[in-house]
Design a protein around this motif. Structure first.
Motif, PDB file in Angstrom:
ATOM      1  N   ASP A 131       0.849   0.819  -3.371  1.00  0.00           N
ATOM      2  CA  ASP A 131       1.665   0.091  -2.388  1.00  0.00           C
ATOM      3  C   ASP A 131       1.810  -1.381  -2.741  1.00  0.00           C
ATOM      4  O   ASP A 131       2.475  -2.135  -2.014  1.00  0.00           O
ATOM      5  CB  ASP A 131       1.084   0.244  -0.980  1.00  0.00           C
ATOM      6  CG  ASP A 131      -0.312  -0.372  -0.840  1.00  0.00           C
ATOM      7  OD1 ASP A 131      -0.786  -1.038  -1.784  1.00  0.00           O
ATOM      8  OD2 ASP A 131      -0.929  -0.192   0.224  1.00  0.00           O
ATOM      9  N   LYS A 162       0.057  -3.767  -2.344  1.00  0.00           N
ATOM     10  CA  LYS A 162      -0.414  -4.596  -1.227  1.00  0.00           C
ATOM     11  C   LYS A 162       0.740  -5.116  -0.365  1.00  0.00           C
ATOM     12  O   LYS A 162       0.672  -6.198   0.221  1.00  0.00           O
ATOM     13  CB  LYS A 162      -1.258  -5.757  -1.747  1.00  0.00           C
ATOM     14  CG  LYS A 162      -2.515  -5.304  -2.486  1.00  0.00           C
ATOM     15  CD  LYS A 162      -3.362  -6.478  -2.949  1.00  0.00           C
ATOM     16  CE  LYS A 162      -4.620  -5.984  -3.670  1.00  0.00           C
ATOM     17  NZ  LYS A 162      -5.457  -7.105  -4.153  1.00  0.00           N
ATOM     18  N   THR A 163       1.805  -4.317  -0.294  1.00  0.00           N
ATOM     19  CA  THR A 163       2.945  -4.676   0.540  1.00  0.00           C
ATOM     20  C   THR A 163       2.570  -4.541   2.007  1.00  0.00           C
ATOM     21  O   THR A 163       2.107  -3.475   2.428  1.00  0.00           O
ATOM     22  CB  THR A 163       4.152  -3.771   0.230  1.00  0.00           C
ATOM     23  OG1 THR A 163       4.423  -3.807  -1.176  1.00  0.00           O
ATOM     24  CG2 THR A 163       5.389  -4.225   1.000  1.00  0.00           C
ATOM     25  N   PRO A 164       2.743  -5.581   2.812  1.00  0.00           N
ATOM     26  CA  PRO A 164       2.328  -5.530   4.227  1.00  0.00           C
ATOM     27  C   PRO A 164       2.983  -4.383   4.990  1.00  0.00           C
ATOM     28  O   PRO A 164       4.190  -4.145   4.861  1.00  0.00           O
ATOM     29  CB  PRO A 164       2.787  -6.889   4.777  1.00  0.00           C
ATOM     30  CG  PRO A 164       2.842  -7.788   3.589  1.00  0.00           C
ATOM     31  CD  PRO A 164       3.282  -6.918   2.446  1.00  0.00           C
ATOM     32  N   GLY A 165       2.189  -3.662   5.763  1.00  0.00           N
ATOM     33  CA  GLY A 165       2.688  -2.632   6.658  1.00  0.00           C
ATOM     34  C   GLY A 165       2.901  -1.268   6.050  1.00  0.00           C
ATOM     35  O   GLY A 165       3.139  -0.289   6.780  1.00  0.00           O
ATOM     36  N   VAL A 166       2.800  -1.149   4.728  1.00  0.00           N
ATOM     37  CA  VAL A 166       3.098   0.130   4.089  1.00  0.00           C
ATOM     38  C   VAL A 166       2.088   1.202   4.490  1.00  0.00           C
ATOM     39  O   VAL A 166       2.464   2.328   4.847  1.00  0.00           O
ATOM     40  CB  VAL A 166       3.140  -0.030   2.556  1.00  0.00           C
ATOM     41  CG1 VAL A 166       3.173   1.336   1.869  1.00  0.00           C
ATOM     42  CG2 VAL A 166       4.360  -0.839   2.151  1.00  0.00           C
ATOM     43  N   GLN A 209       9.904  -5.920   1.026  1.00  0.00           N
ATOM     44  CA  GLN A 209       8.957  -7.020   1.268  1.00  0.00           C
ATOM     45  C   GLN A 209       7.861  -6.625   2.245  1.00  0.00           C
ATOM     46  O   GLN A 209       6.701  -7.002   2.087  1.00  0.00           O
ATOM     47  CB  GLN A 209       9.709  -8.240   1.801  1.00  0.00           C
ATOM     48  CG  GLN A 209       8.860  -9.505   1.913  1.00  0.00           C
ATOM     49  CD  GLN A 209       9.688 -10.692   2.342  1.00  0.00           C
ATOM     50  OE1 GLN A 209      10.305 -10.679   3.406  1.00  0.00           O
ATOM     51  NE2 GLN A 209       9.729 -11.725   1.504  1.00  0.00           N
ATOM     52  N   ARG A 210       8.234  -5.823   3.243  1.00  0.00           N
ATOM     53  CA  ARG A 210       7.229  -5.338   4.200  1.00  0.00           C
ATOM     54  C   ARG A 210       7.790  -4.115   4.925  1.00  0.00           C
ATOM     55  O   ARG A 210       8.999  -3.870   4.938  1.00  0.00           O
ATOM     56  CB  ARG A 210       6.855  -6.421   5.205  1.00  0.00           C
ATOM     57  CG  ARG A 210       7.953  -6.805   6.187  1.00  0.00           C
ATOM     58  CD  ARG A 210       7.492  -7.880   7.159  1.00  0.00           C
ATOM     59  NE  ARG A 210       8.481  -8.170   8.178  1.00  0.00           N
ATOM     60  CZ  ARG A 210       9.486  -9.031   8.023  1.00  0.00           C
ATOM     61  NH1 ARG A 210       9.625  -9.678   6.875  1.00  0.00           N
ATOM     62  NH2 ARG A 210      10.339  -9.229   9.015  1.00  0.00           N
ATOM     63  N   GLU A 270       7.722  -1.971   8.622  1.00  0.00           N
ATOM     64  CA  GLU A 270       7.444  -2.060  10.048  1.00  0.00           C
ATOM     65  C   GLU A 270       7.725  -0.701  10.677  1.00  0.00           C
ATOM     66  O   GLU A 270       8.220   0.217  10.014  1.00  0.00           O
ATOM     67  CB  GLU A 270       8.298  -3.154  10.701  1.00  0.00           C
ATOM     68  CG  GLU A 270       8.029  -4.550  10.155  1.00  0.00           C
ATOM     69  CD  GLU A 270       8.895  -5.624  10.816  1.00  0.00           C
ATOM     70  OE1 GLU A 270       9.692  -5.262  11.729  1.00  0.00           O
ATOM     71  OE2 GLU A 270       8.801  -6.789  10.420  1.00  0.00           O
ATOM     72  N   LEU A 288      12.275  -0.788   7.095  1.00  0.00           N
ATOM     73  CA  LEU A 288      11.790  -1.494   5.919  1.00  0.00           C
ATOM     74  C   LEU A 288      12.573  -2.791   5.789  1.00  0.00           C
ATOM     75  O   LEU A 288      13.799  -2.802   5.945  1.00  0.00           O
ATOM     76  CB  LEU A 288      11.994  -0.646   4.663  1.00  0.00           C
ATOM     77  CG  LEU A 288      11.278   0.711   4.628  1.00  0.00           C
ATOM     78  CD1 LEU A 288      11.800   1.546   3.469  1.00  0.00           C
ATOM     79  CD2 LEU A 288       9.774   0.528   4.527  1.00  0.00           C
ATOM     80  N   SER A 327      17.210  -5.217   6.950  1.00  0.00           N
ATOM     81  CA  SER A 327      16.396  -4.165   7.554  1.00  0.00           C
ATOM     82  C   SER A 327      17.050  -2.804   7.305  1.00  0.00           C
ATOM     83  O   SER A 327      18.233  -2.618   7.589  1.00  0.00           O
ATOM     84  CB  SER A 327      16.246  -4.396   9.061  1.00  0.00           C
ATOM     85  OG  SER A 327      15.476  -5.559   9.304  1.00  0.00           O
ATOM     86  N   TRP A 356       6.598   6.407   1.004  1.00  0.00           N
ATOM     87  CA  TRP A 356       6.336   5.476  -0.094  1.00  0.00           C
ATOM     88  C   TRP A 356       5.923   6.272  -1.328  1.00  0.00           C
ATOM     89  O   TRP A 356       4.914   6.958  -1.320  1.00  0.00           O
ATOM     90  CB  TRP A 356       5.247   4.494   0.286  1.00  0.00           C
ATOM     91  CG  TRP A 356       5.083   3.373  -0.710  1.00  0.00           C
ATOM     92  CD1 TRP A 356       4.330   3.399  -1.843  1.00  0.00           C
ATOM     93  CD2 TRP A 356       5.705   2.075  -0.669  1.00  0.00           C
ATOM     94  NE1 TRP A 356       4.433   2.204  -2.514  1.00  0.00           N
ATOM     95  CE2 TRP A 356       5.268   1.367  -1.819  1.00  0.00           C
ATOM     96  CE3 TRP A 356       6.581   1.460   0.217  1.00  0.00           C
ATOM     97  CZ2 TRP A 356       5.682   0.061  -2.093  1.00  0.00           C
ATOM     98  CZ3 TRP A 356       6.995   0.158  -0.064  1.00  0.00           C
ATOM     99  CH2 TRP A 356       6.546  -0.529  -1.203  1.00  0.00           C
TER     100      TRP A 356
END
Length: 410
Positions: free
Chosen positions: A117, A119-123, A228-229, A231, A235, A242, A250
């Motif tokens: 991932d 370290k992509t936020p929220g994945v 980028q992140r 939610e 995405l 968005s 993923w």
């Protein structure tokens, strides 16, 4: 008598214990043990079919308990929790969370890799993964209700490597079948890739054919798009756009599990792969071997063995032969990967393949048959040609009698 313990029942691990069990277990020359937390084996390149509801578990899944009894190895349903190299002891954890120790004379680690991932936020919180049969079944449990409800439903898949492409195409085929059943559900599938083309690790000419096939199936392909992140239900790209969806998967990049970096000092690389020599022995311990995606194995030209199913299958066959030499006191030979090409399924009746060092690119139903043959060769190692032939016949009969989509449409 030596005790050979194999951790991981994927393509490489299961083929290895099958060969070793038949060679040594039946004659009680050596003890062969498989350590695997799951109860059934699923060929990893077909996990996308589990997620899409098209996998035939009745015919194509393998029970470790039954298979071990037929092939003279011992199956322990547990996961690896630690290692003491000096004592040659494994720390294992069973399905109830209880830990216990197991001795070994030779250890083979074949636990494979997982999605990266980055370290992509929220994945990890808002995306599904297809790294195991359990995760694929979890994805199916979320996708299946969408197929039972009328209207359009969105699915986003991040990563246009083999897994992402095959999942997108399989879901598109399921959606098309639903239309033929005059069912009101429809999937809108978006495949997102940070690179400039799909299958960035494959030849460009193959990528072009695959992308055209995906587009013909109504799949929206977004290249040069970096997430980028993630939610809930959307995405967010690096440009701030968005991309909304009912289900987000993923499938970008690979790495190995973090716990592989904590195995009593064994060397690992930045992807957490265990470093091995040319003969698949770990760089620091000659009694520990590593197979498949979890190994960084050097080749004579300075490259490394790629993380592909065919490489894992070849390594398993090679190591099975080398154990025979090792246990007779003979020198082991290095593992040389023979690249047989790349074949990608684009739906249930179409595939694209690059063969002969990417000099020949083929497409169509014939290539799809080749893709299926690779799976049957894996089954041949596990069962022999007699049972594989019976499975093929049964599969064709079931396909003729049953609908393509296994979900309940009533």
């Amino acid at each position: 008598m030596s005790k050979i313990v194999v951790v991981g029942g994927g393509a490489a691990g299961l083929e290895l214990v099958t060969r070793l069990g038949r060679s040594f277990g039946r004659k009680a020359k050596h003890e062969i043990v498989l350590v695997e937390p799951s109860s059934h084996h699923y060929w990893k390149p077909r996990l996308h079919e589990i997620a899409a509801g098209t996998f035939d578990a009745e015919l194509d899944a393998v029970s470790y308990l039954q298979h071990s009894a037929c092939n003279d190895y011992q199956y322990i349903q547990a996961s690896m929790a630690g290692l003491d190299r000096a004592a040659k002891t494994l720390q294992l954890r069973d399905t109830r969370g209880l830990e216990f120790l197991m001795q070994y004379d030779y250890l083979v680690i074949a636990v494979g890799a997982v999605s990266n991932d980055f370290k992509t936020p929220g994945v990890s919180e808002h995306c599904l993964f297809l790294d195991s049969s359990e995760q694929a079944q979890s994805a199916w449990q979320q996708i299946n209700p969408l197929l039972s409800m009328e209207g359009k439903h969105r699915i986003s898949i991040v990563g246009a490597g083999a897994t992402g492409v095959e999942l997108a195409a399989e879901l598109a085929k399921v959606s098309d079948k639903l239309k033929r059943y005059r069912h009101g559900a429809e999937l809108e599938i978006t495949l997102i890739e940070a690179s400039e083309r799909v299958l960035p690790a494959g030849p460009a000419c193959m990528s072009e054919k695959v992308q055209k096939a995906l587009s013909k199936q109504g799949i929206t392909v977004r290249t040069n798009t970096r997430v980028q992140r993630a939610e809930e239900g959307k995405l967010v790209t690096a440009e701030g756009e968005s991309i909304t969806a009912d289900v987000q998967v993923w499938a970008a990049g690979i790495k190995c599990a973090e716990w592989l970096t904590q195995l009593d000092g064994l060397e690992t690389n930045r992807l957490n792969q265990l470093k091995v020599g040319a003969n698949l022995q770990s760089t620091l311990d000659s009694r520990i071997f590593v197979l498949g995606d979890s190994a960084e194995c050097p080749q004579p030209d300075g490259s490394f063995v790629p993380p592909r199913a065919q490489a894992a299958n070849q390594a398993a066959g090679h190591l099975a032969q080398q154990f025979k030499r090792l246990l007779k006191g003979k020198a082991m030979k290095p593992f040389i990967f023979n690249d047989g090409g790349m074949v990608i399924a684009v739906g249930h009746d179409y595939a694209v393949g690059a063969l002969m060092n990417d000099k020949v690119v083929l497409k169509g139903r014939f290539v799809r048959n080749l893709y299926d043959t690779i799976f049957r060769l894996h089954q041949r190692v596990l069962f022999g040609w007699g049972r594989v032939t019976a499975l093929v016949v049964l599969k064709r009969i079931k396909c003729a009698l049953n609908p393509y989509y296994k979900g309940n449409l009533s």
